[in-house]
Design a protein around this motif. Structure first.
Motif, mmCIF file in Angstrom:
data_model
loop_
_atom_site.group_PDB
_atom_site.id
_atom_site.type_symbol
_atom_site.label_atom_id
_atom_site.label_comp_id
_atom_site.label_asym_id
_atom_site.label_seq_id
_atom_site.Cartn_x
_atom_site.Cartn_y
_atom_site.Cartn_z
ATOM 1 N N ALA A 135 0.925 -1.252 -0.070
ATOM 2 C CA ALA A 135 0.050 -0.048 -0.153
ATOM 3 C C ALA A 135 0.846 1.309 -0.007
ATOM 4 N N ALA A 136 1.874 1.180 0.799
ATOM 5 C CA ALA A 136 2.930 2.418 0.833
ATOM 6 C C ALA A 136 3.465 2.671 -0.494
ATOM 7 N N SER A 137 3.860 1.598 -1.219
ATOM 8 C CA SER A 137 4.607 1.959 -2.414
ATOM 9 C C SER A 137 3.521 2.217 -3.523
ATOM 10 N N ARG A 138 2.540 1.647 -3.577
ATOM 11 C CA ARG A 138 1.514 2.191 -4.418
ATOM 12 C C ARG A 138 1.234 3.804 -4.489
ATOM 13 N N GLY A 139 0.978 3.902 -2.848
ATOM 14 C CA GLY A 139 0.478 5.266 -2.656
ATOM 15 C C GLY A 139 1.338 6.328 -3.065
ATOM 16 N N LEU A 140 2.853 6.177 -2.662
ATOM 17 C CA LEU A 140 4.076 7.033 -3.150
ATOM 18 C C LEU A 140 4.190 7.118 -4.500
ATOM 19 N N ALA A 141 3.793 6.168 -5.382
ATOM 20 C CA ALA A 141 3.794 6.357 -6.763
ATOM 21 C C ALA A 141 2.809 7.469 -7.060
ATOM 22 N N ARG A 142 1.692 7.211 -6.701
ATOM 23 C CA ARG A 142 0.563 8.063 -6.988
ATOM 24 C C ARG A 142 0.809 9.521 -6.608
ATOM 25 N N TYR A 143 1.342 9.672 -5.364
ATOM 26 C CA TYR A 143 1.709 10.925 -4.797
ATOM 27 C C TYR A 143 2.612 11.645 -5.669
ATOM 28 N N LEU A 144 3.860 11.020 -6.044
ATOM 29 C CA LEU A 144 4.971 11.615 -6.795
ATOM 30 C C LEU A 144 4.413 11.785 -8.262
ATOM 31 N N ALA A 145 3.240 11.201 -8.717
ATOM 32 C CA ALA A 145 2.716 11.415 -9.970
ATOM 33 C C ALA A 145 2.329 12.782 -9.993
ATOM 34 N N THR A 146 1.746 13.419 -9.212
ATOM 35 C CA THR A 146 1.257 14.758 -9.007
ATOM 36 C C THR A 146 2.355 15.926 -9.022
ATOM 37 N N GLN A 147 3.702 15.353 -8.968
ATOM 38 C CA GLN A 147 4.845 16.452 -9.015
ATOM 39 C C GLN A 147 4.559 17.367 -7.641
ATOM 40 N N PRO A 148 4.526 16.812 -6.495
ATOM 41 C CA PRO A 148 4.145 17.783 -5.446
ATOM 42 C C PRO A 148 5.156 18.730 -5.036
ATOM 43 N N PHE A 149 6.338 18.453 -5.498
ATOM 44 C CA PHE A 149 7.735 19.205 -4.973
ATOM 45 C C PHE A 149 7.848 20.421 -6.006
ATOM 46 N N ALA A 150 7.130 20.358 -7.249
ATOM 47 C CA ALA A 150 7.075 21.357 -8.162
ATOM 48 C C ALA A 150 6.353 22.589 -7.755
ATOM 49 N N GLN A 151 5.579 22.519 -6.703
ATOM 50 C CA GLN A 151 4.591 23.494 -6.210
ATOM 51 C C GLN A 151 5.403 24.590 -5.216
ATOM 52 N N PRO A 152 4.897 25.719 -5.264
ATOM 53 C CA PRO A 152 5.583 26.499 -4.641
ATOM 54 C C PRO A 152 5.642 26.288 -2.833
ATOM 55 N N VAL A 153 6.649 26.685 -2.159
ATOM 56 C CA VAL A 153 6.747 26.179 -1.043
ATOM 57 C C VAL A 153 5.913 26.671 0.080
ATOM 58 N N GLU A 154 5.253 27.929 -0.516
ATOM 59 C CA GLU A 154 4.337 28.739 0.260
ATOM 60 C C GLU A 154 3.111 27.987 0.219
ATOM 61 N N THR A 155 2.660 26.868 -0.570
ATOM 62 C CA THR A 155 1.474 26.165 -0.858
ATOM 63 C C THR A 155 1.714 24.950 0.046
ATOM 64 N N ARG A 156 2.727 24.590 0.363
ATOM 65 C CA ARG A 156 2.935 23.359 0.926
ATOM 66 C C ARG A 156 2.838 23.065 2.403
ATOM 67 N N LEU A 157 2.555 21.808 2.980
ATOM 68 C CA LEU A 157 2.635 21.734 4.373
ATOM 69 C C LEU A 157 3.694 20.750 5.032
ATOM 70 N N ALA A 158 4.688 21.561 5.552
ATOM 71 C CA ALA A 158 5.910 20.828 5.925
ATOM 72 C C ALA A 158 5.771 19.579 6.508
ATOM 73 N N PHE A 159 4.892 19.467 7.746
ATOM 74 C CA PHE A 159 4.763 18.333 8.495
ATOM 75 C C PHE A 159 4.176 17.329 7.722
ATOM 76 N N ARG A 160 3.534 17.450 6.683
ATOM 77 C CA ARG A 160 2.975 16.185 5.986
ATOM 78 C C ARG A 160 4.099 15.641 5.240
ATOM 79 N N GLU A 161 5.137 16.480 4.548
ATOM 80 C CA GLU A 161 6.109 15.900 3.569
ATOM 81 C C GLU A 161 6.973 15.370 4.567
ATOM 82 N N LEU A 162 7.165 16.251 5.705
ATOM 83 C CA LEU A 162 8.375 15.667 6.742
ATOM 84 C C LEU A 162 7.903 14.145 7.281
#
Length: 391
Positions: A279-306
């Motif tokens: 489940a973690a492996s499939r979920g990570l693939a889905r998450y990375l497919a959204t290119q989350p780290f290309a978003q401006p840092v101001e729109t991201r939640l640090a604790f979720r990424e951490l």
């Protein structure tokens, strides 16, 4: 032990931040040290206890535990109710501080019975969350394992029994049990009836962890949790673990690592481990497919990424544990494939910590709005052994 680990792992990042500096600032800001009154929040404080242990600061871990119980184990200052949440007298509350559960520590009081639910506002209202209680059980157990503090292990078991009794229920007589997501401060009724996706898994593994800690000569260690384990095993069997939330993925990876440590002998034979890692492996693939780290840092939640960064560091540990049992691991090709995919993403953990150690990232409204939880989880990602490694 913990001090030598800290010297080895708590090296300055490219931006120069360390777990020690982050935790010292947190301790001053929230009244663990210094003259400020204590401001406690259960999720953040659970990670903070583990961080202090990793840094060889068991005295601060103990002080924080005492503050959490004194503040979150009792009713709010703006509540008509007073004293310990479980209704104990002062002596009983001191001896059994978790018996009534622990408040979240949200800024607003819990919702009144006649108040219409405002779901945005509910996030800011107090109450009790099971997943926060499970994190605190883990923190108490880690403290007990690393310091020999017998009462802390008992407090964790008593909290498990109390939380289980309050949060689990059968929708109809004889039906499979479910869990509430949020309860009133006094655990008298639910505030949010939906079930947290990973709450049953967290509960199952945490109960198992508490039972597995049996130091020699332990007396009065609290409930055995046999019935609670059976309940949770049944609930987990009907749960879909897949998520594309980075905090949830990190939690799955940390749970998989704990599970493998608890199995000790032939962990690759355990079907639950395969489900969690898959489940973690499939979920990570889905998450990375959204290119989350290309978003401006101001729109991201640090604790979720951490949370994901912490979980990715559990993958390396999981790999070592499973490679000891290569035969049974090879007999589960799906588990092997999932692990092979996850291990390639471990360097992403450093990418995340470097990004949030950047002073520019911390000089944003998004960081400052959640400064304590962000800083403490960044520290956990820098010295994860206090949280990830069972003593």
């Amino acid at each position: 032990m913990a001090t030598s680990q800290a010297k080895r792992h708590d090296e300055p990042t490219a931006a120069g931040c360390t777990a020690a500096s982050l935790m010292h600032a947190f301790a001053e800001r929230t009244g663990v040290i210094g003259d400020l009154p204590p401001v406690r929040y259960l999720w953040t404080d659970a990670f903070a206890v583990c961080n202090f242990l990793a840094l060889g600061q068991a005295d601060l871990a103990e002080r924080l535990i005492e503050q959490v119980h004194a503040v979150l184990g009792q009713h709010r200052a703006d509540d008509a109710r007073t004293g310990w949440i479980g209704g104990m007298d002062a002596q009983t509350g001191t001896e059994h501080p978790t018996r009534g559960g622990l408040r979240i520590g949200k800024p607003l009081p819990e919702r009144d019975d006649d108040t219409v639910v405002d779901w945005d506002l509910e996030w800011e209202r107090d109450g009790q969350y099971f997943h926060y209680l499970a994190r605190w059980m883990h923190a108490l157990d880690q403290f007990s394992r690393r310091t020999g503090h017998a009462d802390a292990g008992r407090w964790a078991r008593e909290l498990a029994q109390t939380a289980h009794r309050a949060f689990t229920y059968a929708p109809t007589p004889g039906a499979p049990k479910r869990m509430y997501w949020k309860m009133r401060i006094d655990l008298s009724q639910p505030l949010v009836e939906a079930m947290g996706q990973h709450d049953p898994l967290d509960a199952l593994i945490t109960y198992w962890q508490l039972r597995a800690h049996q130091p020699q000569g332990r007396v009065g260690h609290g409930p055995e949790l046999d019935a609670e384990l059976r309940d949770m095993a049944a609930i987990v069997a009907g749960t879909n673990l897949l998520t594309d939330d980075p905090l949830g993925i990190g939690g799955l990876l940390a749970d998989a690592n704990r599970l493998a440590q608890l199995l000790r002998v032939r962990p690759g034979d355990n079907p639950l481990l395969g489900l969690v890692v898959g489940a973690a492996s499939r979920g990570l693939a889905r998450y990375l497919a959204t290119q989350p780290f290309a978003q401006p840092v101001e729109t991201r939640l640090a604790f979720r990424e951490l949370g994901l960064a912490i979980g990715l560091q559990a993958v390396s540990r999981l790999w070592v544990l499973l490679e000891r049992d290569a035969a049974s691991l090879d007999a589960q090709p799906e588990l092997r494939r999932a692990l092979d995919v996850l291990i390639t993403q471990v360097p992403l953990a450093r990418t995340i910590t470097d990004a949030w150690c950047d002073p520019a990232a911390q000089d944003t409204a998004a960081w400052r709005a959640h400064e304590d939880i962000n800083a403490v989880m960044l520290a956990t990602a820098l010295v994860p052994e206090g949280y990830l490694d069972l003593a």
